[in-house]
Design an enzyme around this catalytic site. Structure first.
Site, PDB file in Angstrom:
ATOM      1  N   GLN A 102       2.009  -0.491 -19.281  1.00  0.00           N
ATOM      2  CA  GLN A 102       2.357  -0.790 -17.949  1.00  0.00           C
ATOM      3  C   GLN A 102       1.482  -2.009 -17.330  1.00  0.00           C
ATOM      4  O   GLN A 102       0.587  -1.657 -17.060  1.00  0.00           O
ATOM      5  CB  GLN A 102       2.467   0.351 -17.055  1.00  0.00           C
ATOM      6  CG  GLN A 102       3.269   0.294 -15.601  1.00  0.00           C
ATOM      7  CD  GLN A 102       3.121   1.337 -14.496  1.00  0.00           C
ATOM      8  OE1 GLN A 102       1.835   1.508 -14.458  1.00  0.00           O
ATOM      9  NE2 GLN A 102       4.192   1.978 -14.303  1.00  0.00           N
ATOM     10  N   GLY A 160       3.630  13.544 -15.092  1.00  0.00           N
ATOM     11  CA  GLY A 160       2.038  13.044 -14.938  1.00  0.00           C
ATOM     12  C   GLY A 160       1.222  13.954 -14.607  1.00  0.00           C
ATOM     13  O   GLY A 160       0.362  14.491 -15.890  1.00  0.00           O
ATOM     14  N   ARG A 161       1.258  14.672 -13.696  1.00  0.00           N
ATOM     15  CA  ARG A 161       0.202  15.948 -13.405  1.00  0.00           C
ATOM     16  C   ARG A 161       0.079  16.745 -14.376  1.00  0.00           C
ATOM     17  O   ARG A 161      -0.975  17.271 -14.768  1.00  0.00           O
ATOM     18  CB  ARG A 161       0.364  16.376 -11.936  1.00  0.00           C
ATOM     19  CG  ARG A 161      -0.158  15.202 -10.790  1.00  0.00           C
ATOM     20  CD  ARG A 161       0.471  15.375  -9.577  1.00  0.00           C
ATOM     21  NE  ARG A 161       1.833  15.700  -9.262  1.00  0.00           N
ATOM     22  CZ  ARG A 161       2.545  16.039  -8.234  1.00  0.00           C
ATOM     23  NH1 ARG A 161       1.795  16.358  -7.284  1.00  0.00           N
ATOM     24  NH2 ARG A 161       3.751  15.909  -8.519  1.00  0.00           N
ATOM     25  N   CYS A 194      -3.002   6.331 -13.179  1.00  0.00           N
ATOM     26  CA  CYS A 194      -4.432   5.381 -13.072  1.00  0.00           C
ATOM     27  C   CYS A 194      -5.558   6.379 -13.308  1.00  0.00           C
ATOM     28  O   CYS A 194      -5.611   7.639 -12.658  1.00  0.00           O
ATOM     29  CB  CYS A 194      -4.487   4.857 -11.579  1.00  0.00           C
ATOM     30  SG  CYS A 194      -3.980   3.153 -11.607  1.00  0.00           S
ATOM     31  N   ARG A 215       9.622  -0.038 -13.754  1.00  0.00           N
ATOM     32  CA  ARG A 215       9.589   0.958 -12.907  1.00  0.00           C
ATOM     33  C   ARG A 215       9.930   0.542 -11.429  1.00  0.00           C
ATOM     34  O   ARG A 215       9.542  -0.472 -10.940  1.00  0.00           O
ATOM     35  CB  ARG A 215       8.131   1.467 -12.878  1.00  0.00           C
ATOM     36  CG  ARG A 215       8.193   2.978 -12.000  1.00  0.00           C
ATOM     37  CD  ARG A 215       6.807   3.639 -12.186  1.00  0.00           C
ATOM     38  NE  ARG A 215       7.260   5.063 -12.749  1.00  0.00           N
ATOM     39  CZ  ARG A 215       6.352   6.085 -12.845  1.00  0.00           C
ATOM     40  NH1 ARG A 215       5.301   6.321 -12.143  1.00  0.00           N
ATOM     41  NH2 ARG A 215       6.684   7.075 -13.465  1.00  0.00           N
ATOM     42  N   SER A 267       3.425  10.099 -18.133  1.00  0.00           N
ATOM     43  CA  SER A 267       3.727   9.176 -17.265  1.00  0.00           C
ATOM     44  C   SER A 267       2.367   8.344 -16.909  1.00  0.00           C
ATOM     45  O   SER A 267       1.495   8.644 -17.167  1.00  0.00           O
ATOM     46  CB  SER A 267       4.038   9.789 -15.914  1.00  0.00           C
ATOM     47  OG  SER A 267       4.766   9.240 -14.820  1.00  0.00           O
ATOM     48  N   TYR A 290       3.757  -1.874  -4.687  1.00  0.00           N
ATOM     49  CA  TYR A 290       2.619  -3.170  -5.217  1.00  0.00           C
ATOM     50  C   TYR A 290       3.564  -4.110  -5.137  1.00  0.00           C
ATOM     51  O   TYR A 290       4.377  -4.543  -4.517  1.00  0.00           O
ATOM     52  CB  TYR A 290       2.113  -2.443  -6.594  1.00  0.00           C
ATOM     53  CG  TYR A 290       1.415  -1.275  -6.663  1.00  0.00           C
ATOM     54  CD1 TYR A 290       0.000  -1.405  -5.986  1.00  0.00           C
ATOM     55  CD2 TYR A 290       1.805  -0.063  -7.440  1.00  0.00           C
ATOM     56  CE1 TYR A 290      -0.665  -0.185  -5.978  1.00  0.00           C
ATOM     57  CE2 TYR A 290       1.237   1.101  -7.515  1.00  0.00           C
ATOM     58  CZ  TYR A 290       0.132   0.954  -6.693  1.00  0.00           C
ATOM     59  OH  TYR A 290      -0.832   2.311  -6.571  1.00  0.00           O
TER      60      TYR A 290
HETATM   61  C1  LIG Z   1      -3.728  10.098  -9.900  1.00  0.00           C
HETATM   62  C2  LIG Z   1      -2.230   9.437 -10.147  1.00  0.00           C
HETATM   63  C3  LIG Z   1      -2.320   8.162 -10.700  1.00  0.00           C
HETATM   64  C4  LIG Z   1      -0.995   7.448 -10.827  1.00  0.00           C
HETATM   65  N1  LIG Z   1      -0.882   6.123 -11.448  1.00  0.00           N
HETATM   66  C5  LIG Z   1       0.165   5.423 -11.642  1.00  0.00           C
HETATM   67  C6  LIG Z   1       0.310   4.277 -12.337  1.00  0.00           C
HETATM   68  O1  LIG Z   1      -0.808   3.767 -12.760  1.00  0.00           O
HETATM   69  N2  LIG Z   1       1.213   3.680 -12.444  1.00  0.00           N
HETATM   70  C7  LIG Z   1       2.589   4.219 -12.195  1.00  0.00           C
HETATM   71  O2  LIG Z   1       3.462   3.708 -12.077  1.00  0.00           O
HETATM   72  N3  LIG Z   1       2.416   5.628 -11.405  1.00  0.00           N
HETATM   73  C8  LIG Z   1       1.453   6.157 -11.263  1.00  0.00           C
HETATM   74  N4  LIG Z   1       1.415   7.376 -10.603  1.00  0.00           N
HETATM   75  C9  LIG Z   1       2.693   7.893 -10.597  1.00  0.00           C
HETATM   76  C10 LIG Z   1       3.240   8.979 -11.784  1.00  0.00           C
HETATM   77  O3  LIG Z   1       3.135   8.413 -12.966  1.00  0.00           O
HETATM   78  C11 LIG Z   1       4.096   9.885 -11.271  1.00  0.00           C
HETATM   79  O4  LIG Z   1       5.107   9.246 -11.151  1.00  0.00           O
HETATM   80  C12 LIG Z   1       3.859  10.989 -10.304  1.00  0.00           C
HETATM   81  O5  LIG Z   1       2.568  11.517 -10.606  1.00  0.00           O
HETATM   82  C13 LIG Z   1       4.908  12.000 -10.082  1.00  0.00           C
HETATM   83  O6  LIG Z   1       4.987  12.799 -11.503  1.00  0.00           O
HETATM   84  P1  LIG Z   1       4.364  14.082 -11.829  1.00  0.00           P
HETATM   85  O7  LIG Z   1       4.843  14.902 -10.582  1.00  0.00           O
HETATM   86  O8  LIG Z   1       4.800  14.483 -13.065  1.00  0.00           O
HETATM   87  O9  LIG Z   1       2.718  14.008 -11.347  1.00  0.00           O
HETATM   88  C14 LIG Z   1       0.086   7.978 -10.535  1.00  0.00           C
HETATM   89  C15 LIG Z   1       0.135   9.261  -9.805  1.00  0.00           C
HETATM   90  C16 LIG Z   1      -0.954   9.839  -9.489  1.00  0.00           C
HETATM   91  C17 LIG Z   1      -1.160  11.453  -9.159  1.00  0.00           C
END
Ligand SMILES: Cc1cc2nc3c(=O)[nH]c(=O)nc-3n(C[C@H](O)[C@H](O)[C@H](O)COP(=O)(O)O)c2cc1C
Ligand SMILES: Cc1cc2nc3c(=O)[nH]c(=O)nc-3n(C[C@H](O)[C@H](O)[C@H](O)COP(=O)(O)OP(=O)(O)OC[C@H]3O[C@@H](n4cnc5c(N)ncnc54)[C@H](O)[C@@H]3O)c2cc1C
Length: 783
Positions: free
Chosen positions: A489, A711-712, A414, A618, A411, A570
């Site tokens: 992205q 993501g995480r 940032c 997104r 995912s 955003y």
């Molecule tokens: C530290 C951090 C940075 C993130 N940066 C972005 C980003 O740059 N663009 C975006 O669309 N989502 C961003 N997200 C959201 C993640 O892509 C993801 O949707 C969210 O963490 C939930 O998924 P997970 O439970 O697998 O972590 C970010 C999330 C976290 C925790």
């Protein structure tokens, strides 16, 4: 001690039994307005786990209940001429009337006073009671009387249902999804004693009307149901007993206790019948109350303990029931699914049952699901092995001319580690190692289209040559060393810009070195955030040109795919949500207007982005806030982008307004992906608290998304996909030659590890009552 219990249903009677056992000297009376053997409804169901509880708390009633029970292990799903059966479910059914008679008898034995045909209108007559239990059911008069205190919330669901019975024998919990000329009807049916089964019929309000059910009496509507389900009833009649069509009220109460009065069972909270938990919840409430009364020094303290200790469990069950009822309300979304995939969706709808869990219990069923998935992939032109199919996670997907080798995605995240927008060695290692780890597709973090488009000073960008060069290095590394594809992205921070790095205070305004921010409307994110400047047409044109220039640079870097970030509050999200867009021009007001600018950007990107390369968007599919974007809006948003050529909708939620109230949980955003995919008919990627490959497979196999982003989990485990491939035996997964010995080892060991794990799980699983009964009654084999 004096206890008055209003309501002689399962909650009232069982609490009387347990409290009397605990305090034989107590004066306990149950007041019930009906006669002792009046009862409405037919059968009730309990899981093995609930019966274990009954055995522990009152063995005599448990024994009598289980003597009367019908056991079954299978769930059968009938859909479009097919039937799929899945074993290992361990349920028991019993007549509600019989259950109440057993509980009455047991209560009497213990010395509880039972006053039937006694309607209680006012609790004042119990002024001398130490405890008043309000177990007066779903329409609780006392909950309503003290509504200002209990603060009940009643959500009347859209589908209508009627509870009936039949003499049709059933050897499984049976779901029948019946197509009719008026629309879909659903039957939830199970046997509860020899020659008796419960039948709950359900349909949506339009189908109900079209089928001419409005205004029919019980007998007439039972006749209509007999016609519809006649092929299955095989001449058995449908029986009625106050079987009126109703809307299910999902009830939640803010408070369950007032002075010495406590709400129990349906009076305090309901759970939809599709998870069969109404009576279970009622009786487990009684258990929780008895436990609290056992240990607390005063009634007041006990009631506080009951409410505090029980709420989470009840809310969890209600959440599962909510998810399940929503699935049934939207069954038309899945009506054109392959029947085995449909059945998989029924089984896994409430999250408790998963792909791996079903593989253990019903390997042939899962193998059929995998085959159907593989057939679908083969129909798209891939050389997928249908006889020995890979798990869904390892099936390829094509978007335009881009093929991803598997469905696991990194995912966008940032990293807040760039300087002046330039990605560096950290980014190379970060993205590179995740690509080597086997994910099919890697998203970059939100990469900003201008210096002032950044969220934080650490965000990456793509507006100058240095950034382009650095990104090209990362893209090249991934293309040379892995099979992963990489998606850029692109985004603009809008009013959430000029904020601190995550670890210094996420979304908090920079104290120094900030820049001016813009948004759809001049409303700050936090009250003390910078007030953004409302964008005028000139600003819109400038930002659009920045997006286009960044996309062109993205193409020059060699990115395989482009995503437009319209989520999380955003800039573009600020146009879409009515909570952040207060414009009165053509870009504010209706959803169509609010979408105008994001769509304009998308169209200009689509026109410069090579036509053979896919694009995604997104979105935040809900604002999780009153008056904000809802799942239905998300469908309309997805349709609008799809009409303009989007290939994938990346379905996230929230983060658009500060006072949102998201409901977190495992896979909590997946229902939105499901809704968008199956209503707007566009490919989706889901994301959000998805942590295991089992969940990835469950989501894909049920047709709730086409790709799954994590993501995480990827932050701590770059090799997530490689390990999953070893577990599921997807040996074709690419590994760079340098890593082959590691790949060979993990694949070799995984076969044994998985076998050991499954053996352990099977060994550790207690036999269901149905299995025990089958063993006990099996004739001895002739040896
Ligand atoms: C530290 C951090 C940075 C993130 N940066 C972005 C980003 O740059 N663009 C975006 O669309 N989502 C961003 N997200 C959201 C993640 O892509 C993801 O949707 C969210 O963490 C939930 O998924 P997970 O439970 O697998 O972590 C970010 C999330 C976290 C925790
Ligand atoms: C018509 C109907 C049919 C149902 N059929 C089934 C079924 O087949 N299978 C199933 O699993 N679940 C069924 N349910 C749901 C299930 O009954 C409940 O989830 C479960 O019984 C909850 O238990 P309870 O003790 O909280 O409430 P209830 O079982 O509703 O018990 C409440 C009792 O309080 C009594 N009462 C109410 N007000 C007063 C008053 N002022 N004074 C005195 N007495 C009062 C009522 O007569 C009732 O007996 C049915 C519900 C309804 C309404």
């Amino acid at each position: 001690m004096k206890v008055a219990i209003i309501g002689g249903g399962p909650a009232g009677l069982y609490s009387a039994i347990l409290l009397k056992k605990q305090r034989p000297e107590a004066d306990i009376t149950v007041y019930e307005r009906n006669r002792a053997d009046d009862t409405f409804g037919f059968g009730v169901v309990f899981s093995d786990a609930t019966l274990d509880n009954f055995e522990k708390y009152d063995p005599p009633s448990y024994r009598r209940i289980t003597q009367e029970f019908a056991y079954w292990d299978d769930i059968a799903v009938h859909f479009r001429g097919t039937v799929h059966r899945v074993g290992g479910n361990g349920f028991c059914g019993c007549s509600r009337r019989q259950l109440l008679l057993i509980l009455q008898e047991r209560a009497r034995e213990l010395g509880v006073r039972l006053n039937f045909e006694t309607e209680i209108a006012d609790e004042a007559r119990f002024a001398d009671a130490d405890l008043v239990v309000l177990a007066d059911g779903i329409n609780s008069r006392f909950r309503e009387k003290h509504a200002a205190h209990f603060e009940p919330e009643v959500d009347l669901r859209s589908n209508v249902f009627a509870w009936m019975g039949s003499t049709r024998p059933l050897d499984a919990f049976t779901f029948i999804f019946q197509e009719t000329e008026w629309g879909p009807f659903i039957a939830h049916a199970y046997q509860y004693e020899t020659g008796r089964s419960t039948w709950i019929f359900e349909t949506d309000p339009e189908t109900f009307k079209r089928a001419g059910l409005t205004g029919l009496n019980e007998k007439q509507s039972a006749d209509r149901m007999s016609e519809i389900f006649g092929w299955f009833l095989e001449g058995h009649p449908l029986l009625t007993n106050r079987s009126m069509w109703r809307n299910f009220p999902m009830i939640r109460s803010q408070r369950w206790v007032k002075d010495n009065m406590v709400l129990l069972g349906d009076a305090k909270a309901t759970a939809h019948f599709s998870i069969g938990s109404g009576t279970k919840l009622a009786m487990e409430d009684a258990i929780a109350l008895a436990d609290a009364m056992q240990s607390a020094p005063t009634v007041q303290a006990a009631l506080a303990t009951y409410e505090h200790g029980r709420r989470e469990e009840v809310e969890k069950t209600q959440h599962a029931a909510d998810v399940s009822l929503v699935w049934f309300e939207h069954v038309d979304r899945f009506w054109d699914f392959d029947p085995v995939q449909f059945a998989f969706g029924v089984m896994t709808r409430a999250k408790a049952i998963t792909y791996d869990n079903l593989t253990l219990r019903a390997p042939e069923f899962v193998s059929e699901v995998d085959k159907a998935f593989a057939r679908h992939v083969r129909d798209q032109g891939f050389d997928a092995d249908v006889d020995k199919p890979l798990a869904p996670m390892f099936q390829p997907l094509r978007l335009r001319e881009m093929t991803v080798a598997n469905r696991a995605v990194v995912s966008p995240m940032c990293m807040y580690s760039a300087e002046e927008g330039v990605p560096n060695d950290f980014h190379l290692v970060h993205y590179g190692s995740r690509a080597l780890g086997g994910a099919g597709l890697i998203f970059t973090e939100m990469t900003c289209v201008g210096r002032d488009a950044r969220i934080t000073p650490g965000c990456t960008g793509l507006w100058n040559d240095a950034q382009e060069k650095a990104w090209r290095r990362i893209v090249d590394f991934i293309h040379v060393n892995s099979a992963a594809k990489i998606c850029l992205q692109l985004g603009h921070a809008g009013r959430k810009g000029a904020t601190k790095l995550m670890w210094d205070g996420i979304d908090r305004p920079l104290e120094q070195g900030g820049w001016d921010v813009i948004s759809a409307s001049p409303a700050p994110y936090f009250p003390d955030s910078q007030v953004p400047r409302e964008m005028d047409r000139a600003a819109m044109d400038k930002v659009k040109a920045e997006f286009v220039a960044s996309a062109e640079r993205g193409e020059a870097c060699g990115f395989d795919m482009l995503e437009l970030h319209c989520a999380h509050g955003y800039l573009l999200a600020s146009f879409i949500s009515p909570l952040t867009n207060q414009r009165t021009d053509n870009y504010g007001g209706s959803l169509e207007n609010r979408l105008r600018y994001p769509l304009e950007i998308f169209e200009s990107l689509r026109s410069v982005w090579p036509s053979h390369k896919p694009m995604s968007v997104r979105i935040s599919a809900t604002d999780w806030a009153e008056g904000g974007i809802t799942g239905d809006d998300a469908v309309a948003i997805a349709r609008a982008f799809a009409e303009r050529g989007v290939d994938l909708v990346d379905v996230s939620t929230g983060q658009t307004v500060r006072d949102a109230q998201p409901i977190y949980g495992r896979m909590f955003q997946t229902p939105f992906s499901d809704q968008v995919r199956n209503e707007a008919r566009v490919a989706t990627m889901c994301v959000g608290n998805i942590t295991t490959a089992d969940q990835v497979n469950t989501i894909l196999a049920a047709g709730r998304a086409d790709l799954v982003a994590l993501g995480r989990p990827h932050l701590v485990d770059p090799g997530f996909t490689m390990r999953a491939a070893a577990w599921y035996g997807a040996s074709d997964i690419f590994s760079p030659p340098q890593y082959l010995p590691g790949k060979e080892q993990i694949f070799r060991n995984s076969i044994r590890d998985r076998q050991d794990f499954e053996d352990l799980k099977i060994k550790a699983k207690p036999k269901t009552r149905a299995e025990l009964k089958a063993e006990a009654t099996k004739p001895l084999a002739a040896e």
